[in-house]
Design a protein around this motif. Structure first.
Motif, PDB file in Angstrom:
ATOM      1  N   HIS A   1       0.870  -1.189   0.000  1.00 35.74           N
ATOM      2  CA  HIS A   1       0.000   0.000   0.000  1.00 35.74           C
ATOM      3  C   HIS A   1       0.899   1.229   0.000  1.00 35.74           C
ATOM      4  CE1 HIS A   1      -2.096  -3.234   2.282  1.00 35.74           C
ATOM      5  NE2 HIS A   1      -3.064  -2.932   1.445  1.00 35.74           N
TER       6      HIS A   1
ATOM      7  N   MET B   1      -8.107  -7.407  -8.304  1.00 35.54           N
ATOM      8  CA  MET B   1      -6.833  -7.995  -8.736  1.00 35.54           C
ATOM      9  C   MET B   1      -5.824  -7.803  -7.597  1.00 35.54           C
ATOM     10  SD  MET B   1      -4.319  -9.095 -10.354  1.00 35.54           S
ATOM     11  CE  MET B   1      -2.623  -8.825  -9.834  1.00 35.54           C
ATOM     12  N   GLY B   2      -5.438  -8.936  -6.944  1.00 34.26           N
ATOM     13  CA  GLY B   2      -4.432  -8.884  -5.879  1.00 34.26           C
ATOM     14  C   GLY B   2      -5.058  -8.788  -4.495  1.00 34.26           C
TER      15      GLY B   2
ATOM     16  N   ASN C   1      -1.907 -14.745  -6.359  1.00 33.07           N
ATOM     17  CA  ASN C   1      -1.029 -15.888  -6.661  1.00 33.07           C
ATOM     18  C   ASN C   1      -0.040 -16.207  -5.540  1.00 33.07           C
ATOM     19  OD1 ASN C   1       0.701 -13.775  -6.977  1.00 33.07           O
ATOM     20  ND2 ASN C   1       1.643 -14.520  -8.858  1.00 33.07           N
ATOM     21  N   THR C   2       0.067 -15.300  -4.555  1.00 27.72           N
ATOM     22  CA  THR C   2       1.027 -15.524  -3.456  1.00 27.72           C
ATOM     23  C   THR C   2       0.366 -15.217  -2.112  1.00 27.72           C
ATOM     24  OG1 THR C   2       2.676 -14.628  -4.996  1.00 27.72           O
ATOM     25  CG2 THR C   2       3.429 -15.036  -2.757  1.00 27.72           C
TER      26      THR C   2
ATOM     27  N   GLY D   1      -4.374 -18.009  -8.171  1.00 26.32           N
ATOM     28  CA  GLY D   1      -3.818 -18.093  -9.521  1.00 26.32           C
ATOM     29  C   GLY D   1      -3.333 -16.746 -10.010  1.00 26.32           C
TER      30      GLY D   1
ATOM     31  N   ILE E   1      -3.438 -13.580 -12.642  1.00 25.32           N
ATOM     32  CA  ILE E   1      -4.433 -12.852 -13.438  1.00 25.32           C
ATOM     33  C   ILE E   1      -4.230 -13.138 -14.934  1.00 25.32           C
ATOM     34  CG2 ILE E   1      -3.080 -10.693 -13.571  1.00 25.32           C
ATOM     35  CD1 ILE E   1      -6.872 -10.823 -13.195  1.00 25.32           C
ATOM     36  N   GLN E   2      -2.989 -13.331 -15.363  1.00 21.93           N
ATOM     37  CA  GLN E   2      -2.729 -13.573 -16.796  1.00 21.93           C
ATOM     38  C   GLN E   2      -3.338 -14.891 -17.261  1.00 21.93           C
ATOM     39  OE1 GLN E   2      -0.469 -12.894 -14.365  1.00 21.93           O
ATOM     40  NE2 GLN E   2       1.479 -12.214 -15.225  1.00 21.93           N
TER      41      GLN E   2
ATOM     42  N   PHE F   1       0.995  -4.775  -7.950  1.00 24.77           N
ATOM     43  CA  PHE F   1       2.201  -3.985  -7.703  1.00 24.77           C
ATOM     44  C   PHE F   1       2.420  -3.082  -8.918  1.00 24.77           C
ATOM     45  CE2 PHE F   1       3.548  -7.773  -5.020  1.00 24.77           C
ATOM     46  CZ  PHE F   1       3.319  -7.125  -3.820  1.00 24.77           C
TER      47      PHE F   1
ATOM     48  N   GLN G   1       6.115  -4.736 -11.940  1.00 23.48           N
ATOM     49  CA  GLN G   1       5.357  -5.746 -12.695  1.00 23.48           C
ATOM     50  C   GLN G   1       4.691  -5.124 -13.922  1.00 23.48           C
ATOM     51  OE1 GLN G   1       2.875  -7.847  -9.619  1.00 23.48           O
ATOM     52  NE2 GLN G   1       3.930  -9.606 -10.477  1.00 23.48           N
TER      53      GLN G   1
ATOM     54  N   LEU H   1       1.609  -6.597 -15.827  1.00 26.65           N
ATOM     55  CA  LEU H   1       0.232  -6.592 -15.314  1.00 26.65           C
ATOM     56  C   LEU H   1      -0.542  -5.331 -15.689  1.00 26.65           C
ATOM     57  CD1 LEU H   1       0.696  -8.187 -11.769  1.00 26.65           C
ATOM     58  CD2 LEU H   1       0.208  -9.276 -13.963  1.00 26.65           C
TER      59      LEU H   1
HETATM   60  C1  LIG Z   1      -0.064  -4.026  -4.301  1.00 25.09           C
HETATM   61  S1  LIG Z   1      -0.352  -5.612  -3.610  1.00 25.09           S
HETATM   62  C2  LIG Z   1      -2.016  -5.303  -3.145  1.00 25.09           C
HETATM   63  C3  LIG Z   1      -2.616  -6.227  -2.238  1.00 25.09           C
HETATM   64  C4  LIG Z   1      -4.014  -6.032  -1.690  1.00 25.09           C
HETATM   65  N1  LIG Z   1      -4.976  -5.423  -2.535  1.00 25.09           N
HETATM   66  C5  LIG Z   1      -3.991  -5.495  -0.289  1.00 25.09           C
HETATM   67  O1  LIG Z   1      -4.813  -4.624   0.035  1.00 25.09           O
HETATM   68  O2  LIG Z   1      -3.173  -5.952   0.494  1.00 25.09           O
HETATM   69  C6  LIG Z   1      -0.480  -6.634  -5.079  1.00 25.09           C
HETATM   70  C7  LIG Z   1      -0.916  -8.076  -4.863  1.00 25.09           C
HETATM   71  O3  LIG Z   1      -1.001  -8.731  -6.145  1.00 25.09           O
HETATM   72  C8  LIG Z   1      -0.474 -10.042  -6.027  1.00 25.09           C
HETATM   73  N2  LIG Z   1      -0.033 -10.476  -7.370  1.00 25.09           N
HETATM   74  C9  LIG Z   1       1.156 -10.210  -7.973  1.00 25.09           C
HETATM   75  N3  LIG Z   1       1.185 -10.731  -9.208  1.00 25.09           N
HETATM   76  C10 LIG Z   1      -0.002 -11.349  -9.400  1.00 25.09           C
HETATM   77  C11 LIG Z   1      -0.559 -12.075 -10.493  1.00 25.09           C
HETATM   78  N4  LIG Z   1       0.107 -12.250 -11.618  1.00 25.09           N
HETATM   79  N5  LIG Z   1      -1.820 -12.560 -10.369  1.00 25.09           N
HETATM   80  C12 LIG Z   1      -2.508 -12.394  -9.187  1.00 25.09           C
HETATM   81  N6  LIG Z   1      -2.018 -11.707  -8.130  1.00 25.09           N
HETATM   82  C13 LIG Z   1      -0.787 -11.196  -8.227  1.00 25.09           C
HETATM   83  C14 LIG Z   1       0.645  -9.889  -5.039  1.00 25.09           C
HETATM   84  O4  LIG Z   1       1.022 -11.122  -4.464  1.00 25.09           O
HETATM   85  C15 LIG Z   1       0.041  -8.910  -4.043  1.00 25.09           C
HETATM   86  O5  LIG Z   1      -0.666  -9.589  -3.039  1.00 25.09           O
END
Ligand SMILES: C[S@@+](CC[C@H](N)C(=O)[O-])C[C@H]1O[C@@H](n2cnc3c(N)ncnc32)[C@H](O)[C@@H]1O
Length: 222
Positions: free
Chosen positions: A25, A57-58, A86-87, A137, A139-140, A158, A163, A166
């Motif tokens: 954030h 997303m995320g 995904n993590t 999973g 997003i791609q 991110f 990234q 994305l």
């Molecule tokens: C900026 S953080 C935001 C997290 C969340 N919205 C929060 O409030 O904590 C971005 C998130 O996207 C996830 N992420 C990164 N690449 C991704 C992908 N290809 N597909 C899905 N999620 C992904 C990261 O693991 C991370 O949790």
């Protein structure tokens, strides 16, 4: 990758990935950003009290999901919330962030833990206003269901610095397809190339004032 808890400008915490020098954030205020971008410029865009379907997303720490759960409770609006990640983050780290201490609503603490502990890829009713599903999973690789369209996409990846893959026009075309007519994509990102990608995917692009420490944020309208 290693994650470290840090305090942000409004005293709410976030996670830092030191290897990337990237935070989950805004370091100027994690809660403030979630409220300003995703609640005020996102959920509040829809003023007719109708049920909302949200795609995030995320999922990450689940802060945006918590803000939305609180919003559904306090406005008595039904929200169907789908998110992809995904993590996943360990629940011990989630507990340390103590996000529910920032809210006053009842049951939020246990409901927020449920968001994290419920199985992946399974829709669950958290309460009478909030239906939730998290997808494990990338997003791609996500194949949206043709019958499920969303009113609102919280695009919270991110940043393009770490990234860029994305924020492409291909992904924005997919986001566009997933939205209902009149639906919106809202994000903290205001990078020029990203906004051109939104436009070429068909979105009408609005530049909105950002939260503390950020000049602008972006809303794409279908
Ligand atoms: C900026 S953080 C935001 C997290 C969340 N919205 C929060 O409030 O904590 C971005 C998130 O996207 C996830 N992420 C990164 N690449 C991704 C992908 N290809 N597909 C899905 N999620 C992904 C990261 O693991 C991370 O949790």
């Amino acid at each position: 990758m290693n994650k470290k808890i840090i305090a942000t400008g409004d005293k709410s915490k976030t996670l830092l990935i030191p290897e990337l020098n990237e935070t989950y954030h805004s370091s100027n205020g994690a809660l403030n950003e979630a409220l300003h971008v995703f609640r005020d410029a996102g959920l509040n865009y829809f003023t007719n009290n109708k049920p909302l379907s949200v795609f995030e997303m995320g999922f990450g720490t689940g802060l945006n999901a918590l803000v939305s759960l609180d919003y559904a409770n306090t406005h008595a609006i039904k929200i169907n919330y789908t998110t992809i990640e995904n993590t996943p983050i360990d629940i011990a780290l989630i507990d340390e962030l103590a996000y529910t201490n920032l809210f006053t609503g009842t049951n939020l603490k246990s409901d927020y833990r449920k968001l994290h502990l419920e199985p992946w890829n399974n829709s669950v009713r958290i309460n009478k206003n909030f239906e939730f599903e998290k997808i494990l999973g990338k997003i791609q690789e996500y194949i949206p269901n043709d019958h499920q369209k969303f009113d609102l996409i919280f695009y919270d990846a991110f940043g393009p610095r770490v990234q860029p893959e994305l924020w492409t026009d291909t992904i924005m075309q997919q986001m566009y397809k997933m939205l209902n007519e009149g639906g919106i994509l809202i994000t903290y990102c205001a990078q020029g190339q990203f906004k051109r990608n939104l436009k070429s995917a068909g979105f009408t692009v609005e530049n909105l004032p950002g939260p503390i420490g950020k000049r602008e944020i972006t809303r794409g309208i279908k």
